[in-house]
Design a protein around this motif. Structure first.
Motif, PDB file in Angstrom:
ATOM      1  N   HIS A   1     -16.930  23.458   9.531  1.00  0.00           N
ATOM      2  CA  HIS A   1     -17.530  24.361   8.546  1.00  0.00           C
ATOM      3  C   HIS A   1     -16.633  24.367   7.319  1.00  0.00           C
TER       4      HIS A   1
ATOM      5  N   LYS B   1     -16.902  26.190   4.652  1.00  0.00           N
ATOM      6  CA  LYS B   1     -16.827  27.453   3.901  1.00  0.00           C
ATOM      7  C   LYS B   1     -15.396  27.963   3.829  1.00  0.00           C
TER       8      LYS B   1
ATOM      9  N   LYS C   1     -31.506  29.147  15.498  1.00  0.00           N
ATOM     10  CA  LYS C   1     -30.268  29.918  15.666  1.00  0.00           C
ATOM     11  C   LYS C   1     -30.411  30.866  16.855  1.00  0.00           C
TER      12      LYS C   1
ATOM     13  N   ARG D   1     -25.352  39.366  15.646  1.00  0.00           N
ATOM     14  CA  ARG D   1     -25.485  39.444  14.187  1.00  0.00           C
ATOM     15  C   ARG D   1     -26.836  38.847  13.784  1.00  0.00           C
TER      16      ARG D   1
ATOM     17  N   HIS E   1     -23.047  30.683  17.012  1.00  0.00           N
ATOM     18  CA  HIS E   1     -21.680  30.936  16.529  1.00  0.00           C
ATOM     19  C   HIS E   1     -21.180  32.192  17.231  1.00  0.00           C
TER      20      HIS E   1
ATOM     21  N   TYR F   1     -13.895  37.189  17.632  1.00  0.00           N
ATOM     22  CA  TYR F   1     -12.907  37.862  16.776  1.00  0.00           C
ATOM     23  C   TYR F   1     -12.601  39.285  17.250  1.00  0.00           C
TER      24      TYR F   1
ATOM     25  N   GLY G   1     -19.780  26.920  17.999  1.00  0.00           N
ATOM     26  CA  GLY G   1     -18.483  26.842  17.376  1.00  0.00           C
ATOM     27  C   GLY G   1     -18.005  27.992  16.547  1.00  0.00           C
ATOM     28  N   SER G   2     -16.814  28.441  16.912  1.00  0.00           N
ATOM     29  CA  SER G   2     -15.999  29.298  16.051  1.00  0.00           C
ATOM     30  C   SER G   2     -14.578  28.796  16.281  1.00  0.00           C
ATOM     31  N   THR G   3     -13.682  29.111  15.382  1.00  0.00           N
ATOM     32  CA  THR G   3     -12.306  28.634  15.579  1.00  0.00           C
ATOM     33  C   THR G   3     -11.657  29.225  16.829  1.00  0.00           C
ATOM     34  N   PRO G   4     -11.770  30.538  17.078  1.00  0.00           N
ATOM     35  CA  PRO G   4     -11.109  31.036  18.294  1.00  0.00           C
ATOM     36  C   PRO G   4     -11.643  30.371  19.564  1.00  0.00           C
TER      37      PRO G   4
ATOM     38  N   ARG H   1     -18.534  23.378  15.613  1.00  0.00           N
ATOM     39  CA  ARG H   1     -18.489  23.615  14.169  1.00  0.00           C
ATOM     40  C   ARG H   1     -17.405  24.631  13.780  1.00  0.00           C
ATOM     41  N   PRO H   2     -16.174  24.479  14.169  1.00  0.00           N
ATOM     42  CA  PRO H   2     -15.163  25.426  13.697  1.00  0.00           C
ATOM     43  C   PRO H   2     -14.882  25.196  12.212  1.00  0.00           C
TER      44      PRO H   2
ATOM     45  N   ASN I   1     -12.350  27.708  10.280  1.00  0.00           N
ATOM     46  CA  ASN I   1     -11.072  28.320   9.916  1.00  0.00           C
ATOM     47  C   ASN I   1      -9.855  27.521  10.397  1.00  0.00           C
TER      48      ASN I   1
HETATM   49  C1  LIG Z   1     -22.829  29.789  11.758  1.00  0.00           C
HETATM   50  C2  LIG Z   1     -21.359  29.562  11.749  1.00  0.00           C
HETATM   51  N1  LIG Z   1     -20.856  28.443  12.306  1.00  0.00           N
HETATM   52  C3  LIG Z   1     -19.525  28.197  12.329  1.00  0.00           C
HETATM   53  C4  LIG Z   1     -18.624  29.081  11.762  1.00  0.00           C
HETATM   54  C5  LIG Z   1     -17.158  28.756  11.794  1.00  0.00           C
HETATM   55  O1  LIG Z   1     -16.436  29.711  12.508  1.00  0.00           O
HETATM   56  P1  LIG Z   1     -14.892  30.004  12.236  1.00  0.00           P
HETATM   57  O2  LIG Z   1     -14.801  30.584  10.878  1.00  0.00           O
HETATM   58  O3  LIG Z   1     -14.496  30.916  13.321  1.00  0.00           O
HETATM   59  O4  LIG Z   1     -14.202  28.688  12.328  1.00  0.00           O
HETATM   60  C6  LIG Z   1     -19.125  30.253  11.177  1.00  0.00           C
HETATM   61  C7  LIG Z   1     -18.214  31.228  10.581  1.00  0.00           C
HETATM   62  O5  LIG Z   1     -18.572  32.293  10.148  1.00  0.00           O
HETATM   63  C8  LIG Z   1     -20.509  30.506  11.163  1.00  0.00           C
HETATM   64  O6  LIG Z   1     -21.042  31.609  10.603  1.00  0.00           O
END
Ligand SMILES: Cc1ncc(COP(=O)(O)O)c(C=O)c1O
Length: 364
Positions: free
Chosen positions: A40, A42, A128, A135, A166, A171, A210-213, A228-229, A231
Protein backbone atom coordinates in the motif's frame (compact mmCIF):
# COMPACT_ATOMS: atom_id res chain seq x y z
CA UNK A 1 26.27 16.92 -0.08
CA UNK A 2 24.73 18.40 3.09
CA UNK A 3 25.18 17.12 6.61
CA UNK A 4 22.00 16.49 8.58
CA UNK A 5 23.15 19.11 11.08
CA UNK A 6 22.68 21.79 8.38
CA UNK A 7 19.10 20.90 7.42
CA UNK A 8 16.54 23.58 8.38
CA UNK A 9 13.69 22.36 10.58
CA UNK A 10 11.08 20.99 10.67
CA UNK A 11 12.06 18.31 8.16
CA UNK A 12 10.99 14.77 7.42
CA UNK A 13 14.05 12.53 7.62
CA UNK A 14 14.12 9.17 5.88
CA UNK A 15 16.79 6.65 6.87
CA UNK A 16 17.62 4.87 3.63
CA UNK A 17 19.41 1.91 5.21
CA UNK A 18 16.38 1.12 7.35
CA UNK A 19 13.96 1.60 4.48
CA UNK A 20 15.95 -0.82 2.30
CA UNK A 21 16.04 -3.39 5.10
CA UNK A 22 12.28 -3.11 5.75
CA UNK A 23 11.48 -3.49 2.04
CA UNK A 24 13.73 -6.53 1.70
CA UNK A 25 12.37 -8.21 4.83
CA UNK A 26 8.69 -7.92 3.90
CA UNK A 27 9.54 -9.14 0.38
CA UNK A 28 11.19 -12.19 1.90
CA UNK A 29 8.23 -12.76 4.21
CA UNK A 30 5.78 -12.68 1.32
CA UNK A 31 7.89 -15.14 -0.70
CA UNK A 32 8.36 -17.52 2.20
CA UNK A 33 4.60 -17.42 2.92
CA UNK A 34 3.91 -18.13 -0.74
CA UNK A 35 1.91 -14.98 -1.53
CA UNK A 36 2.35 -11.96 -3.78
CA UNK A 37 3.17 -8.58 -2.23
CA UNK A 38 1.05 -5.61 -3.31
CA UNK A 39 2.30 -2.85 -0.97
CA UNK A 40 0.00 0.00 0.00
CA UNK A 41 1.71 3.19 -1.13
CA UNK A 42 -0.48 5.52 0.94
CA UNK A 43 2.25 5.35 3.60
CA UNK A 44 5.04 6.75 1.44
CA UNK A 45 3.30 8.47 -1.53
CA UNK A 46 6.70 8.45 -3.20
CA UNK A 47 7.75 7.34 -6.70
CA UNK A 48 11.31 6.48 -5.69
CA UNK A 49 10.04 4.06 -3.03
CA UNK A 50 7.42 2.60 -5.35
CA UNK A 51 10.24 1.90 -7.85
CA UNK A 52 12.25 0.15 -5.15
CA UNK A 53 9.20 -2.00 -4.35
CA UNK A 54 8.75 -2.82 -8.03
CA UNK A 55 12.45 -3.68 -8.41
CA UNK A 56 12.09 -6.08 -5.48
CA UNK A 57 9.37 -7.92 -7.38
CA UNK A 58 6.05 -6.74 -5.91
CA UNK A 59 3.06 -8.08 -7.79
CA UNK A 60 1.36 -4.67 -8.06
CA UNK A 61 0.62 -1.67 -5.85
CA UNK A 62 -2.26 -0.55 -3.65
CA UNK A 63 -3.46 3.06 -3.43
CA UNK A 64 -5.96 4.87 -1.23
CA UNK A 65 -6.77 7.76 -3.56
CA UNK A 66 -7.30 8.23 -7.28
CA UNK A 67 -4.61 10.92 -7.13
CA UNK A 68 -2.07 8.26 -6.07
CA UNK A 69 -3.33 6.01 -8.86
CA UNK A 70 -2.96 8.80 -11.42
CA UNK A 71 0.57 9.71 -10.32
CA UNK A 72 1.63 6.06 -10.53
CA UNK A 73 -0.07 5.56 -13.90
CA UNK A 74 1.62 8.66 -15.32
CA UNK A 75 4.98 7.38 -14.15
CA UNK A 76 4.98 3.97 -15.75
CA UNK A 77 3.34 1.82 -13.05
CA UNK A 78 0.59 -0.66 -13.86
CA UNK A 79 -1.56 -3.14 -11.94
CA UNK A 80 -3.03 -0.99 -9.17
CA UNK A 81 -5.76 -1.61 -6.61
CA UNK A 82 -7.70 1.38 -5.27
CA UNK A 83 -8.38 -0.27 -1.90
CA UNK A 84 -11.09 2.13 -0.77
CA UNK A 85 -14.85 1.72 -1.16
CA UNK A 86 -15.41 3.21 -4.59
CA UNK A 87 -16.41 6.89 -4.58
CA UNK A 88 -19.31 7.08 -6.99
CA UNK A 89 -18.70 10.74 -7.85
CA UNK A 90 -15.25 9.79 -9.18
CA UNK A 91 -16.26 7.03 -11.62
CA UNK A 92 -15.34 9.05 -14.72
CA UNK A 93 -11.85 9.62 -13.37
CA UNK A 94 -11.50 5.97 -12.37
CA UNK A 95 -12.59 5.03 -15.86
CA UNK A 96 -9.97 7.29 -17.45
CA UNK A 97 -7.20 5.74 -15.36
CA UNK A 98 -8.56 2.24 -16.09
CA UNK A 99 -8.11 2.90 -19.80
CA UNK A 100 -4.38 3.41 -19.26
CA UNK A 101 -3.53 0.82 -16.59
CA UNK A 102 -5.09 -2.14 -14.81
CA UNK A 103 -6.99 -0.58 -11.90
CA UNK A 104 -8.95 -2.66 -9.41
CA UNK A 105 -11.86 -0.97 -7.60
CA UNK A 106 -13.43 -2.08 -4.33
CA UNK A 107 -17.09 -2.21 -3.32
CA UNK A 108 -19.19 -3.47 -0.45
CA UNK A 109 -22.73 -2.33 -1.34
CA UNK A 110 -25.48 -3.02 -3.82
CA UNK A 111 -25.65 0.73 -4.56
CA UNK A 112 -22.02 0.77 -5.72
CA UNK A 113 -22.48 -2.42 -7.73
CA UNK A 114 -25.50 -0.97 -9.54
CA UNK A 115 -23.61 2.27 -10.25
CA UNK A 116 -20.62 0.40 -11.69
CA UNK A 117 -22.88 -1.75 -13.84
CA UNK A 118 -24.82 1.29 -15.02
CA UNK A 119 -21.58 3.01 -16.04
CA UNK A 120 -21.18 0.38 -18.74
CA UNK A 121 -17.41 0.29 -18.17
CA UNK A 122 -15.50 -2.98 -17.80
CA UNK A 123 -14.22 -2.18 -14.29
CA UNK A 124 -12.18 -4.72 -12.35
CA UNK A 125 -13.83 -5.11 -8.96
CA UNK A 126 -12.89 -6.58 -5.58
CA UNK A 127 -15.49 -7.37 -2.95
CA UNK A 128 -14.49 -5.81 0.35
CA UNK A 129 -15.06 -8.11 3.33
CA UNK A 130 -15.09 -7.24 7.03
CA UNK A 131 -12.79 -9.64 8.90
CA UNK A 132 -13.48 -8.10 12.32
CA UNK A 133 -12.46 -4.45 12.05
CA UNK A 134 -16.11 -3.36 11.53
CA UNK A 135 -15.21 -0.26 9.54
CA UNK A 136 -16.24 -1.15 6.00
CA UNK A 137 -16.79 -4.39 4.14
CA UNK A 138 -19.56 -6.96 4.03
CA UNK A 139 -20.07 -9.43 6.84
CA UNK A 140 -18.59 -12.67 5.42
CA UNK A 141 -21.49 -14.68 6.87
CA UNK A 142 -24.18 -12.43 5.39
CA UNK A 143 -26.50 -13.02 2.45
CA UNK A 144 -25.23 -9.68 1.07
CA UNK A 145 -21.70 -11.08 0.73
CA UNK A 146 -22.99 -13.97 -1.37
CA UNK A 147 -25.38 -11.81 -3.38
CA UNK A 148 -22.69 -9.27 -4.30
CA UNK A 149 -20.18 -12.00 -5.19
CA UNK A 150 -22.74 -13.75 -7.37
CA UNK A 151 -23.69 -10.53 -9.18
CA UNK A 152 -20.05 -9.68 -9.77
CA UNK A 153 -19.35 -13.18 -11.07
CA UNK A 154 -22.42 -13.09 -13.35
CA UNK A 155 -21.82 -9.56 -14.64
CA UNK A 156 -21.18 -9.35 -18.35
CA UNK A 157 -19.35 -6.02 -17.96
CA UNK A 158 -17.53 -6.11 -14.64
CA UNK A 159 -14.55 -8.40 -13.92
CA UNK A 160 -14.68 -9.98 -10.49
CA UNK A 161 -11.14 -9.86 -9.06
CA UNK A 162 -11.85 -11.59 -5.75
CA UNK A 163 -12.13 -10.92 -2.01
CA UNK A 164 -10.20 -8.25 -0.16
CA UNK A 165 -9.92 -7.35 3.52
CA UNK A 166 -7.84 -5.25 5.93
CA UNK A 167 -7.48 -6.20 9.60
CA UNK A 168 -7.39 -2.66 10.99
CA UNK A 169 -8.46 -4.00 14.39
CA UNK A 170 -4.90 -5.37 14.71
CA UNK A 171 -4.04 -1.83 15.87
CA UNK A 172 -6.20 -2.35 18.96
CA UNK A 173 -4.45 -5.52 20.13
CA UNK A 174 -2.56 -5.57 23.43
CA UNK A 175 -0.32 -8.62 23.10
CA UNK A 176 1.50 -10.67 20.50
CA UNK A 177 -0.90 -13.58 21.09
CA UNK A 178 -3.89 -11.34 20.43
CA UNK A 179 -2.23 -9.96 17.30
CA UNK A 180 -1.57 -13.47 16.00
CA UNK A 181 -5.23 -14.33 16.58
CA UNK A 182 -6.35 -11.31 14.55
CA UNK A 183 -3.94 -12.32 11.75
CA UNK A 184 -5.40 -15.81 11.67
CA UNK A 185 -8.96 -14.42 11.76
CA UNK A 186 -8.10 -12.17 8.80
CA UNK A 187 -6.91 -15.21 6.82
CA UNK A 188 -9.48 -17.79 7.88
CA UNK A 189 -12.61 -15.64 7.55
CA UNK A 190 -11.70 -14.82 3.94
CA UNK A 191 -10.69 -18.36 3.06
CA UNK A 192 -13.98 -19.68 4.51
CA UNK A 193 -15.98 -17.22 2.42
CA UNK A 194 -13.96 -18.01 -0.72
CA UNK A 195 -14.59 -21.74 -0.21
CA UNK A 196 -18.31 -21.24 0.38
CA UNK A 197 -18.58 -19.13 -2.79
CA UNK A 198 -16.62 -21.66 -4.83
CA UNK A 199 -18.90 -24.42 -3.53
CA UNK A 200 -21.80 -22.41 -4.95
CA UNK A 201 -20.07 -22.27 -8.33
CA UNK A 202 -18.85 -18.68 -8.03
CA UNK A 203 -15.34 -18.20 -9.36
CA UNK A 204 -13.16 -16.32 -6.84
CA UNK A 205 -9.97 -15.46 -8.71
CA UNK A 206 -7.95 -14.17 -5.73
CA UNK A 207 -8.01 -13.46 -2.01
CA UNK A 208 -6.14 -10.38 -0.73
CA UNK A 209 -5.40 -9.52 2.92
CA UNK A 210 -3.11 -7.24 4.79
CA UNK A 211 -2.13 -4.81 7.44
CA UNK A 212 1.40 -4.22 8.68
CA UNK A 213 0.86 -5.65 12.17
CA UNK A 214 -0.78 -8.85 10.93
CA UNK A 215 1.65 -9.35 8.05
CA UNK A 216 4.61 -8.82 10.37
CA UNK A 217 3.62 -11.74 12.62
CA UNK A 218 1.58 -14.15 10.50
CA UNK A 219 3.08 -17.59 9.99
CA UNK A 220 0.49 -19.19 7.72
CA UNK A 221 -1.28 -17.67 4.73
CA UNK A 222 -2.76 -20.84 3.26
CA UNK A 223 -5.54 -19.99 0.82
CA UNK A 224 -4.37 -16.38 0.38
CA UNK A 225 -2.97 -14.98 -2.87
CA UNK A 226 -1.54 -11.61 -1.90
CA UNK A 227 -0.74 -9.35 1.04
CA UNK A 228 -1.07 -5.55 1.09
CA UNK A 229 0.86 -4.05 4.02
CA UNK A 230 1.81 -0.37 3.69
CA UNK A 231 3.26 0.99 6.90
CA UNK A 232 6.07 -1.62 7.03
CA UNK A 233 8.26 0.57 4.81
CA UNK A 234 8.83 2.98 7.72
CA UNK A 235 7.13 1.47 10.78
CA UNK A 236 6.70 3.90 13.72
CA UNK A 237 6.18 4.16 17.48
CA UNK A 238 2.76 2.49 17.24
CA UNK A 239 4.19 -0.51 15.36
CA UNK A 240 7.06 -0.86 17.84
CA UNK A 241 4.47 -0.75 20.64
CA UNK A 242 2.40 -3.48 18.95
CA UNK A 243 5.47 -5.67 18.42
CA UNK A 244 5.43 -5.52 14.59
CA UNK A 245 9.00 -4.16 14.59
CA UNK A 246 11.77 -2.96 16.85
CA UNK A 247 12.55 0.73 17.43
CA UNK A 248 15.64 0.21 15.22
CA UNK A 249 13.44 -0.53 12.22
CA UNK A 250 11.69 2.85 12.28
CA UNK A 251 12.81 4.70 9.18
CA UNK A 252 11.20 8.14 9.40
CA UNK A 253 11.67 10.80 12.03
CA UNK A 254 10.86 14.48 12.23
CA UNK A 255 13.85 16.73 12.70
CA UNK A 256 12.83 19.70 14.84
CA UNK A 257 14.35 22.55 16.85
CA UNK A 258 13.65 23.81 20.33
CA UNK A 259 12.17 27.28 19.83
CA UNK A 260 11.14 28.16 23.40
CA UNK A 261 12.24 26.99 26.85
CA UNK A 262 11.29 29.13 29.83
CA UNK A 263 13.28 29.24 33.10
CA UNK A 264 11.52 27.45 35.93
CA UNK A 265 9.48 25.19 33.66
CA UNK A 266 10.13 21.55 32.85
CA UNK A 267 9.15 21.62 29.25
CA UNK A 268 10.26 23.14 25.99
CA UNK A 269 8.56 23.85 22.68
CA UNK A 270 9.65 22.52 19.29
CA UNK A 271 8.73 23.60 15.77
CA UNK A 272 6.88 20.35 15.04
CA UNK A 273 3.20 20.45 15.91
CA UNK A 274 0.13 18.68 14.62
CA UNK A 275 0.97 19.69 11.05
CA UNK A 276 4.28 17.83 11.30
CA UNK A 277 3.51 14.87 13.57
CA UNK A 278 -0.27 14.52 13.09
CA UNK A 279 -2.57 14.24 16.09
CA UNK A 280 -2.32 10.48 16.40
CA UNK A 281 -1.28 9.57 19.92
CA UNK A 282 -0.37 6.53 21.96
CA UNK A 283 -0.62 5.63 25.64
CA UNK A 284 2.85 4.70 26.86
CA UNK A 285 4.13 2.83 29.92
CA UNK A 286 3.72 5.75 32.31
CA UNK A 287 0.04 5.98 31.41
CA UNK A 288 0.59 9.32 29.67
CA UNK A 289 -0.16 10.15 26.11
CA UNK A 290 2.65 10.67 23.62
CA UNK A 291 2.55 12.29 20.20
CA UNK A 292 6.13 11.21 19.48
CA UNK A 293 9.29 10.05 21.21
CA UNK A 294 12.34 12.29 21.24
CA UNK A 295 15.06 9.97 20.00
CA UNK A 296 18.12 12.12 20.20
CA UNK A 297 19.17 15.65 20.79
CA UNK A 298 21.95 17.61 19.27
CA UNK A 299 24.12 18.89 20.79
CA UNK A 300 23.72 16.15 23.42
CA UNK A 301 22.76 18.29 26.39
CA UNK A 302 22.37 15.54 28.97
CA UNK A 303 21.77 11.83 29.13
CA UNK A 304 18.04 11.91 28.59
CA UNK A 305 15.45 9.83 30.26
CA UNK A 306 13.14 9.33 27.33
CA UNK A 307 11.44 12.57 26.40
CA UNK A 308 8.09 12.73 24.65
CA UNK A 309 5.95 15.22 22.80
CA UNK A 310 3.06 15.57 25.24
CA UNK A 311 0.82 18.09 23.57
CA UNK A 312 0.41 19.72 20.20
CA UNK A 313 -1.02 22.77 18.60
CA UNK A 314 -0.91 23.49 14.91
CA UNK A 315 2.83 24.25 14.63
CA UNK A 316 4.00 23.89 18.26
CA UNK A 317 4.94 20.65 19.98
CA UNK A 318 5.43 20.60 23.75
CA UNK A 319 8.21 18.25 24.97
CA UNK A 320 8.47 17.15 28.60
CA UNK A 321 12.12 18.16 28.93
CA UNK A 322 13.68 21.60 29.47
CA UNK A 323 16.09 21.50 26.54
CA UNK A 324 17.67 24.85 25.63
CA UNK A 325 16.55 26.90 22.64
CA UNK A 326 18.42 25.86 19.50
CA UNK A 327 18.71 22.19 20.48
CA UNK A 328 17.87 19.95 17.54
CA UNK A 329 15.83 16.83 18.20
CA UNK A 330 14.65 13.88 16.16
CA UNK A 331 11.13 12.75 16.94
CA UNK A 332 9.89 9.26 16.21
CA UNK A 333 6.25 9.75 15.18
CA UNK A 334 3.36 7.66 16.49
CA UNK A 335 1.92 7.10 13.00
CA UNK A 336 4.34 7.51 10.11
CA UNK A 337 1.64 7.45 7.38
CA UNK A 338 -0.01 10.60 8.72
CA UNK A 339 3.32 12.26 9.52
CA UNK A 340 4.61 11.77 5.98
CA UNK A 341 1.37 13.23 4.61
CA UNK A 342 2.20 16.47 6.47
CA UNK A 343 5.36 17.08 4.39
CA UNK A 344 6.22 17.91 0.78
CA UNK A 345 9.51 16.02 0.68
CA UNK A 346 11.74 13.50 2.38
CA UNK A 347 15.29 14.44 3.31
CA UNK A 348 16.92 11.09 2.56
CA UNK A 349 19.92 10.22 4.74
CA UNK A 350 22.51 7.52 5.19
CA UNK A 351 23.69 7.98 8.74
CA UNK A 352 24.20 11.73 9.11
CA UNK A 353 24.71 12.45 5.40
CA UNK A 354 21.90 13.82 3.26
CA UNK A 355 21.99 11.80 0.05
CA UNK A 356 18.78 12.86 -1.70
CA UNK A 357 15.41 14.60 -1.51
CA UNK A 358 12.26 12.80 -2.65
CA UNK A 359 8.85 14.32 -3.28
CA UNK A 360 5.81 13.27 -1.25
CA UNK A 361 2.93 13.19 -3.76
CA UNK A 362 0.05 14.52 -1.68
CA UNK A 363 -3.40 14.89 -3.20
CA UNK A 364 -6.82 13.35 -3.39
C1 LIG B 1 -7.67 -1.45 2.62
C2 LIG B 1 -6.31 -1.36 3.21
N1 LIG B 1 -5.37 -2.25 2.83
C3 LIG B 1 -4.11 -2.21 3.34
C4 LIG B 1 -3.75 -1.25 4.27
C5 LIG B 1 -2.34 -1.24 4.79
O1 LIG B 1 -2.30 -1.45 6.17
P1 LIG B 1 -1.12 -0.92 7.09
O2 LIG B 1 -1.19 0.56 7.06
O3 LIG B 1 -1.38 -1.52 8.41
O4 LIG B 1 0.14 -1.43 6.48
C6 LIG B 1 -4.71 -0.32 4.68
C7 LIG B 1 -4.38 0.70 5.67
O5 LIG B 1 -5.18 1.47 6.13
C8 LIG B 1 -6.01 -0.37 4.15
O6 LIG B 1 -6.97 0.51 4.50
Amino acid sequence: MTALSEVPTPALILDLDRLERNLRRMGERASSLGVGLRPHIKTHKCLEIARMQRDLGCSGLTVSTLYEARVLAENGFDNLTWAFPVVLSRLDEANQISREVDLGLVLDSMEALRALEASGQPFRVWLKVDCGYHRAGVDPESPLARELARRLDDSSRLHFEGLLTHAGHAYKTESRDELELVAEEERSSLVRLAEALRDEGIEVPAVSVGSTPTMSVVEDLAGIDEMRPGNYVFYDLMQAHLGSCSADDCAVTVLASVISSQPGTEHCVIDAGALALSKDSLSVGDGDTTFGEVLETSPRTRPTTTAHVRSLSQEHGVVDSDLPVGTRVRVLPVHSCLTVACFDEYVVVRGDRVVDRWKVWRGR
